[in-house]
Design an enzyme around this catalytic site. Structure first.
Site, PDB file in Angstrom:
ATOM      1  N   HIS A  12       0.822  -1.211   0.000  1.00  0.00           N
ATOM      2  CA  HIS A  12       0.000   0.000   0.000  1.00  0.00           C
ATOM      3  C   HIS A  12       0.855   1.258   0.000  1.00  0.00           C
ATOM      4  O   HIS A  12       1.975   1.290   0.500  1.00  0.00           O
ATOM      5  CB  HIS A  12      -1.060   0.004   1.118  1.00  0.00           C
ATOM      6  CG  HIS A  12      -0.568   0.144   2.514  1.00  0.00           C
ATOM      7  ND1 HIS A  12      -1.092  -0.568   3.565  1.00  0.00           N
ATOM      8  CD2 HIS A  12       0.369   0.949   3.063  1.00  0.00           C
ATOM      9  CE1 HIS A  12      -0.505  -0.221   4.693  1.00  0.00           C
ATOM     10  NE2 HIS A  12       0.390   0.699   4.410  1.00  0.00           N
ATOM     11  N   GLU A  40      -5.052   0.331  -0.206  1.00  0.00           N
ATOM     12  CA  GLU A  40      -4.816  -1.095   0.012  1.00  0.00           C
ATOM     13  C   GLU A  40      -4.939  -1.874  -1.305  1.00  0.00           C
ATOM     14  O   GLU A  40      -5.479  -1.341  -2.296  1.00  0.00           O
ATOM     15  CB  GLU A  40      -5.855  -1.617   1.025  1.00  0.00           C
ATOM     16  CG  GLU A  40      -5.734  -0.993   2.421  1.00  0.00           C
ATOM     17  CD  GLU A  40      -4.630  -1.626   3.266  1.00  0.00           C
ATOM     18  OE1 GLU A  40      -3.540  -1.924   2.745  1.00  0.00           O
ATOM     19  OE2 GLU A  40      -4.881  -1.811   4.477  1.00  0.00           O
TER      20      GLU A  40
HETATM   21  C1  GLP Z   1       1.297   3.044   7.136  1.00  0.00           C
HETATM   22  C2  GLP Z   1       0.871   4.347   6.440  1.00  0.00           C
HETATM   23  C3  GLP Z   1       1.633   4.569   5.184  1.00  0.00           C
HETATM   24  C4  GLP Z   1       3.064   4.154   5.453  1.00  0.00           C
HETATM   25  C5  GLP Z   1       3.113   2.665   5.541  1.00  0.00           C
HETATM   26  C6  GLP Z   1       4.446   2.095   5.934  1.00  0.00           C
HETATM   27  O1  GLP Z   1       0.277   2.279   7.620  1.00  0.00           O
HETATM   28  N1  GLP Z   1      -0.510   4.483   6.167  1.00  0.00           N
HETATM   29  O2  GLP Z   1       1.533   5.915   4.779  1.00  0.00           O
HETATM   30  O3  GLP Z   1       3.893   4.590   4.431  1.00  0.00           O
HETATM   31  O4  GLP Z   1       2.059   2.166   6.341  1.00  0.00           O
HETATM   32  O5  GLP Z   1       4.696   2.270   7.298  1.00  0.00           O
HETATM   33  P1  GLP Z   1       6.102   2.074   7.958  1.00  0.00           P
HETATM   34  O6  GLP Z   1       6.945   3.207   7.502  1.00  0.00           O
HETATM   35  O7  GLP Z   1       5.834   2.137   9.439  1.00  0.00           O
HETATM   36  O8  GLP Z   1       6.630   0.763   7.522  1.00  0.00           O
END
Ligand code: GLP
Length: 258
Positions: A138, A143
């Site tokens: 995503h 999603e």
């Molecule tokens: C989250 C956010 C995204 C983010 C992604 C990765 O849930 N909605 O915008 O880029 O998932 O998160 P992380 O950087 O903690 O791996």
């Protein structure tokens, strides 16, 4: 189509390169419009932006920021809301021109999506969207299965996404099931995109996103179609793509060991 893949030694170097590019844009275009992510990946990036402003190297006083997404059915000031995240990790320390994020308390979420999309349109085009990468591919909260034509919309979070977030909410049962996210089309309309991915757990999904089929099943794969995409990755996240980099013709690729 220009895809630049920059492989950097570690998490800190990825954050530095992303921050450097944002600072360069702010210096060149003080009224620039940014779309910015949340999550763990950009934490050091935000920390560096704060440091650069404290050093007086740059100001964000005329910059407009749109967050990519926000949970729904959550108080705005909940410790794990993205509103709170942005306050904590950037906005209490850095003065920005305008900051927008979807309202997690919106009584009419569909109307809130429309309002948010209109605000983005009124700001003119997004100069730079900085993205993280979800484990299921995503971007924002688009999603798997989200149409590439989507604009800002209400997203139902997948079980996998909610499980990944559960520790921040004190358990799966307290983890939001819905969010408002900038749509894929909205993100793709940005003039430039930076995708950040760090850590071994992102290696497989990064491979699918950059070299797999372009399909809504892997939302980030749409980025292969963007005219100005920069992918900033550390060695761990790049572990599954190194073979492609040797064999495929990517318009620009850089490997740095700074
Ligand atoms: C989250 C956010 C995204 C983010 C992604 C990765 O849930 N909605 O915008 O880029 O998932 O998160 P992380 O950087 O903690 O791996």
């Amino acid at each position: 189509m220009a895809m630049e893949i920059v492989i950097l030694p570690d998490y800190d170097a990825v954050a530095r390169e992303a921050a450097r590019r944002v600072v360069a844009l702010a210096l060149q275009k003080p009224h620039a419009v940014l779309a910015l992510p949340t999550g763990k990946t950009p934490l050091r990036f935000y920390n560096l932006l704060i440091n650069y402003t404290k050093l007086g190297l740059v100001t964000f006083e005329n910059i407009t920021i749109f967050n990519l997404d926000e949970f729904l059915d959550l108080p705005k000031n909940h410790p794990s809301s993205y509103f709170n995240y942005m306050q904590k990790h950037l906005l209490t320390c850095v003065k920005v021109g305008r900051h927008y994020i979807p309202n997690s308390e919106a009584a009419d979420p569909e109307e809130e999506c429309k309002r948010y999309e209109d605000l983005i349109a009124q700001a003119g085009s997004i100069d730079l969207a900085v993205l993280g990468l979800g484990l299921n591919g995503h971007i924002g909260f688009n999603e798997p299965g989200t149409p590439f034509e989507s604009r800002t919309h209400v997203a139902t979070l997948t079980h996998q996404t909610r499980e990944g977030l559960a520790s921040e909410f004190g358990g799966l049962e307290y983890t939001p099931t819905r969010a408002i996210t900038m749509g894929i089309k909205t993100i793709m309309n940005a003039k430039n995109i930076i995708l950040m991915a760090t850590g071994a757990e992102k290696a497989k999904i990064l491979e699918r996103a950059l070299f797999g089929p372009i399909t809504p099943d892997t939302p980030a794969s749409v980025l292969q179609l963007h005219p100005s995409l920069t992918v900033l990755v550390d060695h761990q996240a790049a572990s599954s793509i190194s073979a492609y980099l040797k064999t495929q013709d990517i318009s620009k690729k850089v490997s740095r060991d700074c």
